[in-house]
Design an enzyme around this catalytic site. Structure first.
Site, PDB file in Angstrom:
ATOM      1  N   LYS A  89       0.735  -1.403  -0.033  1.00 36.78           N
ATOM      2  CA  LYS A  89      -0.030  -0.147   0.116  1.00 36.78           C
ATOM      3  C   LYS A  89       0.878   1.146  -0.135  1.00 36.78           C
ATOM      4  CE  LYS A  89      -4.348  -1.970   1.651  1.00 36.78           C
ATOM      5  NZ  LYS A  89      -3.799  -3.559   1.944  1.00 36.78           N
TER       6      LYS A  89
HETATM    7  C1  LIG Z   1      -4.567  -4.364   1.301  1.00 33.81           C
HETATM    8  C2  LIG Z   1      -3.712  -5.797   1.065  1.00 33.81           C
HETATM    9  C3  LIG Z   1      -4.136  -6.800   0.340  1.00 33.81           C
HETATM   10  C4  LIG Z   1      -5.697  -6.668  -0.480  1.00 33.81           C
HETATM   11  O1  LIG Z   1      -5.290  -5.700  -1.559  1.00 33.81           O
HETATM   12  P1  LIG Z   1      -6.486  -5.007  -2.491  1.00 33.81           P
HETATM   13  O2  LIG Z   1      -5.898  -4.102  -3.226  1.00 33.81           O
HETATM   14  O3  LIG Z   1      -7.437  -4.790  -1.376  1.00 33.81           O
HETATM   15  O4  LIG Z   1      -7.012  -6.423  -3.218  1.00 33.81           O
HETATM   16  C5  LIG Z   1      -3.334  -7.903   0.248  1.00 33.81           C
HETATM   17  N1  LIG Z   1      -2.202  -8.146   0.994  1.00 33.81           N
HETATM   18  C6  LIG Z   1      -1.929  -7.032   1.668  1.00 33.81           C
HETATM   19  C7  LIG Z   1      -0.550  -7.288   2.638  1.00 33.81           C
HETATM   20  C8  LIG Z   1      -2.555  -5.814   2.079  1.00 33.81           C
HETATM   21  O5  LIG Z   1      -2.081  -4.940   2.819  1.00 33.81           O
END
Ligand SMILES: *Cc1c(COP(=O)(O)O)cnc(C)c1O
Length: 466
Positions: free
Chosen positions: A112
């Site tokens: 993220k």
């Molecule tokens: C947010 C997140 C996901 C999922 O991502 P999306 O964009 O919601 O599909 C997967 N793995 C981790 C570690 C995350 O923080």
């Protein structure tokens, strides 16, 4: 470039407006009315570019002059400067023609950071230019909150309030949020669960009268278009690293809200040869059921060992549906209405068939997740986080041919999820990277508040910067 809503009820908007709003006023999500397209020759010519140079090529057409090129370059450089790997997003080979794309070298050790570092700088730049200030409010059960806080920590024009359920997030995740210094950063530990936090955010977006007239709320959850956009870059990056665009590639993506994998879908539409996209889910498998059995019904939330994918409904899936239904906003509005009323919908056969040409899906439960972490460590001493383990395993099960490179997105560093790693047989928690080794000694700052809208809003109004 203009942006339209997936429900067709909003006049086309500019990039700047879309970034500063988040959700479209008709309840839909913003998407570009037309995507930039790159030829194979053009993509191939990017092979020598650094990550940030490539990011500029891919992001510039979406921004479409709203930020001058020189300023955009600075924003991108600043966003990826704190990453702790020279390659920003390195690839590690994990098997025959199988690769792990490490997206966890940013400040909060999860993918993220790729989007939220950029979004923080972008928002601050746009607000500064307008002479405005804004308020970010968000609810988190984990990764989003810390990445948003890190993304905004040096932003003069933003106050950020992140709600988390008191005593219900892991200690690593809480500390990653509460130890970040900054007068504009406010952590609220709500005496309630994650849904209570989310309801409070929703109610506050719906009625912002608790804020002074010159402040508005900005959403930084995964429906914000700029987040998706920033994530497209690493699909191109990874493909170029393994012989694209001359050679098609496949991706396996641990998926919750469908934001990350949707960026891969867009990369393909922009000209990158992507042969397959694997939707990897945990027990919260609404997307896997939808693709494999046309069952898009809402089920109870399951608390899994991969908590960042614990969702009941995948918000960004609507963006894919919009394309699958020929960009007919009215059809999407009807589908979403039906879903709100019945907690369920079925896709048209033609839409489902189109989705299955590109997407495959698999669900991996906790037991198998732990086993994969143990097996991979046993075999190569590579330690996977539980989300990445799900992606790797789903990629292996769904793979169509061995000649096409399979790139599995590693969405988090294993030190963020010690519970799963310990269940896989590791004594003690996996060590945090050196720059974070003192996380458990750093001073924490957060405010415990009751599950009461008025009290939370009064706290926020009383803590805005001037
Ligand atoms: C947010 C997140 C996901 C999922 O991502 P999306 O964009 O919601 O599909 C997967 N793995 C981790 C570690 C995350 O923080």
């Amino acid at each position: 470039m203009k942006y339209i809503s997936t429900r067709g009820g909003v006049a086309p908007q500019s990039f700047e407006d879309v970034v500063l709003t988040g959700l479209a006023p008709d309840g839909g999500l913003f998407v570009p009315d037309e995507l930039p397209r790159f030829s194979a020759e053009e993509i191939a010519s990017w092979r020598e570019l650094s990550y940030t140079q490539l990011a500029l090529k891919i992001i510039a057409p979406f921004v479409d002059g709203a930020v001058p090129e020189k300023a955009l370059k600075d924003l991108i450089d600043k966003s990826y400067e704190p990453f702790r790997h020279r390659a920003i997003a390195p690839l590690v080979q994990s098997g025959h023609n199988e690769w792990i794309l490490e997206l966890f070298h940013g400040p909060t050790l999860a993918f993220k950071d790729f989007a939220l570092q950029f979004l923080g700088h972008l928002l601050d730049y746009l607000l500064e230019r307008r002479g405005q200030k804004a308020v970010i409010m968000g609810a988190t059960s984990g990764d989003t909150g810390s990445a948003a806080i890190e993304g905004c920590r040096r932003c003069d024009n933003i106050d950020i309030f992140i709600l988390h359920p008191h005593n219900r997030v892991s200690e690593v995740q809480r500390r990653q949020m509460t130890t970040v210094p900054g007068a504009n950063i406010h952590n609220i530990a709500l005496e309630g669960n994650f849904d209570d936090c989310q309801n409070m955010v929703k109610a506050s977006f719906a009625d912002q009268s608790f804020l002074p007239d010159d402040r508005q709320l900005v959403a930084v959850n995964s429906i914000n278009w700029a987040r998706i956009m920033a994530q497209i870059v690493y699909y191109f990056w990874a493909a170029l690293s393994v012989g694209g665009p001359q050679r098609p590639v496949a991706f396996s993506v641990p998926t919750g809200n469908f934001g990350d994998i949707f960026a891969g879908y867009l990369a393909r539409k922009m000209g990158l040869p992507v042969a397959q996209l694997v939707i990897a889910t945990n027990a919260n498998d609404i997307l896997h059921r939808c693709i494999s059995a046309n069952d898009h019904s809402r089920r109870e939330l399951v608390h899994s060992l991969s908590p960042s994918m614990d969702i009941m409904v995948s918000s960004n899936f609507e963006r894919l549906l919009f394309d699958l239904y020929g960009r007919d906003g009215k059809a999407i509005a009807r589908l979403m209405d039906a879903f709100r009323q019945n907690g369920d919908f079925r896709l048209d056969e033609s839409a489902l068939a189109a989705a299955r040409q590109l997407f495959a899906s698999h669900r991996i439960d906790d037991e198998r997740t732990v086993a994969v972490i143990a097996e991979e460590f046993e075999r190569s001493e590579y330690l996977l986080d539980p989300h990445t383990a799900i992606g790797l395993e789903a990629g292996r099960r769904c793979r169509r041919d061995a000649a096409t490179p399979m790139i599995c997105l590693a969405t988090a560093h294993p030190a963020k999820f010690p519970e799963a790693v310990q269940k896989a047989g590791h004594a003690g928690a996996p060590p945090l990277p050196h720059h974070m080794a003192d996380l458990f000694e750093r001073e924490e700052r957060f405010q415990v508040l009751p599950d009461d809208l008025r009290e939370v809003q009064a706290f926020m109004a009383g803590h805005l910067s001037t």
